[in-house]
Design a protein around this motif. Structure first.
Motif, PDB file in Angstrom:
ATOM      1  N   GLN A  97       0.837  -1.203   0.000  1.00 43.55           N
ATOM      2  CA  GLN A  97       0.000   0.000   0.000  1.00 43.55           C
ATOM      3  C   GLN A  97       0.871   1.251   0.000  1.00 43.55           C
ATOM      4  O   GLN A  97       0.635   2.195  -0.774  1.00 43.55           O
ATOM      5  N   GLN A  98       1.913   1.259   0.819  1.00 43.64           N
ATOM      6  CA  GLN A  98       2.810   2.411   0.879  1.00 43.64           C
ATOM      7  C   GLN A  98       3.576   2.575  -0.434  1.00 43.64           C
ATOM      8  O   GLN A  98       3.763   3.700  -0.913  1.00 43.64           O
ATOM      9  N   ARG A  99       4.024   1.469  -1.019  1.00 49.87           N
ATOM     10  CA  ARG A  99       4.771   1.555  -2.281  1.00 49.87           C
ATOM     11  C   ARG A  99       3.896   2.126  -3.399  1.00 49.87           C
ATOM     12  O   ARG A  99       4.366   2.931  -4.206  1.00 49.87           O
ATOM     13  N   LEU A 100       2.653   1.691  -3.450  1.00 50.09           N
ATOM     14  CA  LEU A 100       1.761   2.197  -4.483  1.00 50.09           C
ATOM     15  C   LEU A 100       1.461   3.679  -4.271  1.00 50.09           C
ATOM     16  O   LEU A 100       1.507   4.476  -5.220  1.00 50.09           O
ATOM     17  N   GLU A 101       1.191   4.048  -3.034  1.00 52.81           N
ATOM     18  CA  GLU A 101       0.862   5.448  -2.783  1.00 52.81           C
ATOM     19  C   GLU A 101       2.068   6.357  -2.981  1.00 52.81           C
ATOM     20  O   GLU A 101       1.918   7.530  -3.333  1.00 52.81           O
ATOM     21  N   ALA A 102       3.275   5.817  -2.823  1.00 45.64           N
ATOM     22  CA  ALA A 102       4.482   6.608  -3.052  1.00 45.64           C
ATOM     23  C   ALA A 102       4.639   7.014  -4.506  1.00 45.64           C
ATOM     24  O   ALA A 102       5.329   8.002  -4.811  1.00 45.64           O
ATOM     25  N   VAL A 103       4.013   6.269  -5.430  1.00 46.98           N
ATOM     26  CA  VAL A 103       4.090   6.633  -6.851  1.00 46.98           C
ATOM     27  C   VAL A 103       2.766   7.209  -7.342  1.00 46.98           C
ATOM     28  O   VAL A 103       2.510   7.271  -8.543  1.00 46.98           O
ATOM     29  N   GLY A 104       1.909   7.626  -6.392  1.00 49.88           N
ATOM     30  CA  GLY A 104       0.690   8.329  -6.756  1.00 49.88           C
ATOM     31  C   GLY A 104      -0.499   7.447  -7.066  1.00 49.88           C
ATOM     32  O   GLY A 104      -1.471   7.902  -7.682  1.00 49.88           O
ATOM     33  N   ILE A 105      -0.458   6.176  -6.628  1.00 53.88           N
ATOM     34  CA  ILE A 105      -1.574   5.271  -6.861  1.00 53.88           C
ATOM     35  C   ILE A 105      -2.261   5.000  -5.526  1.00 53.88           C
ATOM     36  O   ILE A 105      -1.688   4.355  -4.640  1.00 53.88           O
ATOM     37  N   GLU A 106      -3.460   5.528  -5.356  1.00 52.42           N
ATOM     38  CA  GLU A 106      -4.191   5.303  -4.109  1.00 52.42           C
ATOM     39  C   GLU A 106      -4.490   3.824  -3.958  1.00 52.42           C
ATOM     40  O   GLU A 106      -4.874   3.143  -4.918  1.00 52.42           O
ATOM     41  N   ALA A 107      -4.315   3.299  -2.755  1.00 53.70           N
ATOM     42  CA  ALA A 107      -4.541   1.876  -2.498  1.00 53.70           C
ATOM     43  C   ALA A 107      -5.157   1.699  -1.118  1.00 53.70           C
ATOM     44  O   ALA A 107      -4.866   2.454  -0.191  1.00 53.70           O
ATOM     45  N   VAL A 108      -6.013   0.689  -0.992  1.00 50.20           N
ATOM     46  CA  VAL A 108      -6.651   0.384   0.284  1.00 50.20           C
ATOM     47  C   VAL A 108      -6.434  -1.095   0.599  1.00 50.20           C
ATOM     48  O   VAL A 108      -6.196  -1.918  -0.291  1.00 50.20           O
TER      49      VAL A 108
END
Length: 266
Positions: A97-108
């Motif tokens: 989740q953190q890796r995805l959000e670090a590149v601008g992809i919201e994840a839950v």
């Protein structure tokens, strides 16, 4: 170190039921299994991206003991008694989740959604002991090719951490053609698209390779082979995750009278 693997996972539970239409696919999966055992250690975890889950925002299974989601219909009763009791990977899910959000992809995180057949069917074929922590990442609604390459790029560090990434879809996914009359014209279209996939994945320049995948609808007979692209996009995730790593191996097979393929990068 682990590879990146794209698999065409067959028709529902038919591979596990040893359906005659999938005998050649089972041969290909046996070869993949032999290759994994010969060249790679046992992974510490497996991350699947399956064609059978679309969410906005992107979702990640986070249950410690995930159940199975039998997302197929009108198959024999034994299809719904299949078991794949893998442990989940909640800490890895939070990390992804953190890796995805670090590149601008919201994840839950989703601790209730079960692993669908895009996970447990290839899982039973490749890791039947069901002892490797496993989670699943959804596709993103909207099905943007460029966005799914980006999702893959967020996963690039996993291979070096001994985590196996598997994109589970199908290189050909026209249901009407699968179950309609077998004919030479449809088969030629199928083969032309399979050839395009191999040529594209073998492209040595990563930017050129990604450009072709973003514009996949320009490929020969693209919309015949994929009237809807959800089964193709796990391939995009794999290419993004592989980065500059070259395509190492491909396996082709025939199932339901149509050609399919699996691909591995390392």
């Amino acid at each position: 170190m682990q590879p990146i693997l794209f698999v065409s996972h067959g028709g529902g539970p038919l591979p596990i039921l040893n359906h005659p239409s999938h005998s050649d696919m089972l041969r290909a999966f046996a070869e993949i299994l032999d290759y994994l055992h010969a060249h790679f250690a046992k992974p510490d975890a497996i991350v699947y991206v399956s064609a059978h889950w679309e969410r906005e925002p992107v979702a990640i299974t986070s249950a410690a003991t995930p159940e199975l989601f039998y997302d197929y219909y009108n198959f024999p009763p034994e299809s719904y008694a299949l078991k794949y009791p893998v442990p989940g990977a909640p800490k890895l899910a939070a990390d992804l989740q953190q890796r995805l959000e670090a590149v601008g992809i919201e994840a839950v995180l989703d601790d209730s959604r079960g692993l669908d057949h895009g996970v447990f069917i290839p899982g039973l074929l490749l890791h039947p002991d069901a002892d490797i922590p496993t989670l699943q990442i959804s596709l993103q609604k909207g099905l943007s090719a460029e966005r799914h390459l980006k999702i893959g790029e967020a996963l690039q560090g996993l291979a070096a951490e001994n985590i196996l990434v598997i994109g589970s879809g199908y290189s050909f996914h026209n249901m009407q053609a699968f179950f309609g009359p077998d004919n030479a014209n449809d088969n030629a279209k199928n083969q032309a698209f399979e050839d395009w996939i191999l040529t594209t994945l073998a492209e040595p320049d990563n930017a050129a390779r990604q450009h072709q995948l973003i514009n996949w609808e320009e490929a020969p007979h693209a919309r015949f082979c994929h009237p809807r692209e959800e089964h193709l996009l796990p391939l995009h995730v794999c290419v993004g995750a592989a980065g500059d790593a070259p395509l190492q191996r491909s396996w082709s097979f025939t199932a339901l009278n149509k050609r399919g393929s699996c691909h591995l990068w390392k």
